[in-house]
Write a protein that holds these residues in place. Structure first.
Motif: not given
Length: 306
Positions: A165-185
């Protein structure tokens, strides 16, 4: 930006802990392997906090079904609702964190749902358990809890269903999440109907008596929160599903359909709003979804013949 936090010891003294960087990505990856609870399940779903079962570190992903692995995701976890959770870890010093990692994890997810099976994930979990000298059934039973441990065999079938059913979760993990990545997420999380996309920042603070790890989740939106709440609703049983069908004739039809399917060797998967009928087919490694029936109608949504 580096920061500080303060801790008061037993004598009332104030201790300063300064933010320190992880020297290598492997340090953060090993922490998640040993302590997946660092991913704050209560922040991901406050109404029904997520719990994590480590399936494998460096889980291979193939480009096509039956082919050898082309990529590997840093960690594969499953939550208590059997939703596969793909985790990719990067440090802030890694230039891939800002752009490359997004396409990377999306590519993994796009191929994983189509090439993995419940049996393959079960094998990966058993291999991981063997490496640490633990019994897989013991680990799974502890994760599911005593009440559900007896039905642990269905956990792998539920993973299969969620994959298809394509029910998945994708997690980006880092010691600091930059603003551009936050907006994309946040954008991806708003737009993707069945895939939850989040970023988890894990900061490390060092003091004279040890270190403190502070995780924080980014990317939750109103749309994703509603989706998480819906996705974690109580699943039906056969009895509750039939009771929820408003028309007596439809209820009787669904009951006959389920009885006939089970007599023919199919197995039923109960969701929060629907029931799926699955069969094993010689042409496919994974069980095939034969029909999906909504509780408001007995009309099948999908059909398939082996």
């Amino acid at each position: 930006m580096d920061g500080r936090i303060f801790q008061v010891d037993g004598d009332g003294n104030l201790e300063t802990l300064s933010e320190t960087r992880f020297p290598f990505e492997d340090d953060l990856q090993r922490l998640l392997e040993q302590h997946p609870e660092l991913l704050p399940g209560e922040a991901i779903n406050p109404d029904n906090p997520r719990r994590w079962l480590l399936i494998s570190r460096e889980k291979g992903v193939a480009e096509t079904a039956g082919a050898g692995d082309r990529w590997s995701v840093d960690h594969l976890l499953n939550d208590q609702d059997a939703i596969p959770t793909l985790v990719e870890t990067k440090l802030a010093t890694n230039p891939e964190l800002r752009r490359t990692v997004v396409g990377q994890l999306l590519e993994y997810g796009a191929h994983a749902w189509n090439t993995w099976s419940g049996n393959e994930i079960r094998d990966a979990f058993e291999n991981s358990a063997a490496k640490i000298g633990r019994e897989p059934d013991e680990l799974l039973g502890a994760f599911l809890g005593h009440e559900e441990a007896a039905n642990s065999a269905t956990f792998w079938d539920e993973i299969e269903t969620n994959l298809r059913a394509q029910r998945l979760r994708l997690l980006f993990v880092a010691d600091e999440i930059p603003d551009p990545l936050r907006r994309v997420v946040e954008f991806l999380n708003q737009q993707m109907a069945s895939v939850e996309v989040l970023a988890v920042e894990i900061k490390q603070f060092q003091g004279p008596n040890g270190r403190i790890l502070v995780p924080q989740v980014f990317g939750r939106t109103a749309a994703s929160s509603a989706r998480s709440a819906t996705g974690s609703r109580q699943r039906h049983t056969r009895e509750s599903f039939l009771t929820a069908i408003p028309e007596p004739a439809d209820r009787e039809t669904a009951d006959r359909l389920f009885t006939t399917a089970e007599a023919a060797g199919a197995f039923l998967q109960w969701g929060s709003t629907s029931a799926s009928i699955h069969v094993r087919c010689s042409n496919y490694q994974a069980p095939v979804s034969l029909e999906r029936v909504d509780k408001l109608s007995t009309t099948p949504e999908t059909g398939f013949s082996c």
